[in-house]
Design an enzyme around this catalytic site. Structure first.
Site, PDB file in Angstrom:
ATOM      1  N   HIS A 164       0.808  -1.223   0.000  1.00  0.00           N
ATOM      2  CA  HIS A 164       0.000   0.000   0.000  1.00  0.00           C
ATOM      3  C   HIS A 164       0.838   1.269   0.000  1.00  0.00           C
ATOM      4  O   HIS A 164       0.323   2.357  -0.257  1.00  0.00           O
ATOM      5  CB  HIS A 164      -0.988  -0.002   1.183  1.00  0.00           C
ATOM      6  CG  HIS A 164      -0.371   0.263   2.524  1.00  0.00           C
ATOM      7  ND1 HIS A 164      -0.113  -0.738   3.430  1.00  0.00           N
ATOM      8  CD2 HIS A 164      -0.004   1.417   3.135  1.00  0.00           C
ATOM      9  CE1 HIS A 164       0.384  -0.208   4.538  1.00  0.00           C
ATOM     10  NE2 HIS A 164       0.465   1.103   4.380  1.00  0.00           N
ATOM     11  N   ASP A 194       0.221  -7.686   1.540  1.00  0.00           N
ATOM     12  CA  ASP A 194       0.600  -6.278   1.671  1.00  0.00           C
ATOM     13  C   ASP A 194       2.112  -6.105   1.631  1.00  0.00           C
ATOM     14  O   ASP A 194       2.698  -5.360   2.431  1.00  0.00           O
ATOM     15  CB  ASP A 194       0.029  -5.668   2.952  1.00  0.00           C
ATOM     16  CG  ASP A 194       0.046  -4.130   2.912  1.00  0.00           C
ATOM     17  OD1 ASP A 194       0.209  -3.568   1.813  1.00  0.00           O
ATOM     18  OD2 ASP A 194      -0.094  -3.507   3.987  1.00  0.00           O
ATOM     19  N   SER A 300       4.739   2.666   7.933  1.00  0.00           N
ATOM     20  CA  SER A 300       4.398   1.518   7.075  1.00  0.00           C
ATOM     21  C   SER A 300       5.590   1.122   6.218  1.00  0.00           C
ATOM     22  O   SER A 300       6.203   1.952   5.543  1.00  0.00           O
ATOM     23  CB  SER A 300       3.219   1.878   6.172  1.00  0.00           C
ATOM     24  OG  SER A 300       2.042   2.051   6.915  1.00  0.00           O
TER      25      SER A 300
END
Length: 358
Positions: A164, A194, A300
């Site tokens: 993402h 992911d 992230s």
């Protein structure tokens, strides 16, 4: 007189009669005095040469093999020590490493001590050892731009991050901890986990991180997180492993990634609740490591690290109150963060390198 020298009932004939017993000495025996006629029998036993071979046996070289045996003792002892050292193998090597302060890096082992021995078990030691392997990623798309993090896994610039972070990006710029910037391209992606692999252009001599073994992680283990929350490069936080095997659901829709670039955290679902917005209709669920180390948007793709300096997870989802319509006073980490176990990364790495775009 001659017959009187052979008494009957004795053990045998005198020496002059049977020279074969006892065995002749190696040297000439001393001359015996002539026997007296009055006590022939008594003098003969007193001067019998049979006991004389005892000194002869004591002087023979029979003990020499025993001396040679003792001379081989040190060599045999060294051989035995070598065998024992080979048997204990890795344990001996680890002990030597601890005594010498060796910082040898080996992949896929939580016992690998990346952190110098003098700083072992400290957050500062982990930060110093691993920060050069963590990068800041700036991805740009038609929807805008966003900041994430990544982990260098090869010296020529292979970097693991979250899908993402880079999904739908038209350009990617990466900045290393020393301030250098590189252009990067997507090699492979796996939205179901992911994960994404990107590659820096014209990079060499980078410090690759050591990938540990997430199967060895235990609840309560101390951990360190490094990333670039809100664009603050190389930010270090610490905490513990709060739980294992948490079912975390994230969106696989590329448009959700574009929304994330416009602000707020990456939407995810846990325990039947949605955080940071709507995950949409296209989702995937994976097992994650839960941590209370402070994580914020921008972390992230960064690293969750054990106290030996091994990467045990890729930070992927964190609850950010600022992304759910709360006031600015409520913004920031609330101690609810999740990381993809590093063993998931290593098992997916060959597919990512082959250009998979799942």
């Amino acid at each position: 007189m001659t017959e009187s020298l052979r008494p009957s009932g004795e053990y045998g004939s005198p020496v002059p009669v049977d020279p074969e017993w006892p065995p002749p000495p190696a040297y000439a025996p001393p001359q015996q005095p002539a026997p007296q006629p009055s006590s022939a029998s008594t003098q003969e036993f007193a001067q019998e040469p049979a006991p004389q071979p005892a000194p002869e046996f004591a002087q023979e070289p029979a003990p020499q093999p025993a001396k040679r045996k003792r001379a081989r003792g040190p060599a045999a002892l060294l051989a035995a020590v070598a065998i024992v050292a080979a048997a204990v193998g890795g344990g001996t090597a680890y002990g030597v490493q601890e005594l010498t302060g060796s910082d040898t890096v080996a992949s896929s082992s939580t016992s690998t001590n990346v952190v110098p021995s003098s700083q072992k078990g400290t957050v500062s030691g982990v930060a110093e050892a691993v920060t050069p392997s963590i990068v800041e990623i700036n991805a740009t798309s038609n929807a805008g731009s966003s900041t994430g993090s990544g982990v260098i896994i090869t010296s020529d610039g292979e970097i693991i991050t979250n899908n993402h972070v880079v999904s739908g990006a038209s350009s990617i710029e990466v900045r290393t901890s020393d301030g250098k910037t590189y252009t990067a391209e997507i090699v492979g992606t796996d939205s179901s986990k992911d994960l994404a692999l990107i590659k820096l252009q014209d990079a060499s001599g980078l410090q690759a991180a050591t990938l540990g073994d997430s199967d060895g992680v235990r609840v309560g283990d101390q951990v360190v997180a490094i990333g670039s929350p809100e664009g603050l490069t190389s930010t270090v936080t610490s905490g513990i492993v709060s739980a294992l095997d948490r079912d975390v659901t994230v969106s696989t829709d590329e448009s959700e990634g574009q929304q994330q670039r416009q602000g707020g955290g990456w939407p995810f679902e846990y325990g039947g609740q949605e955080f940071n917005g709507d995950t949409g209709s296209s989702t995937t669920t994976y097992k994650a490591i839960q941590t209370d180390a402070s994580l914020n948007p921008g972390n992230s793709g960064g690293a969750l690290i054990d106290m030996n300096g091994n990467i045990i997870g890729i930070n992927s989802a964190m609850y950010s109150a600022s992304g759910s319509g709360s006031s600015s006073s409520d913004a920031g980490s609330v101690g609810l963060g999740f990381a993809i176990p590093v063993n998931t990364v290593t098992s997916d790495l060959s597919a990512l390198r082959s250009g998979s775009t799942n």
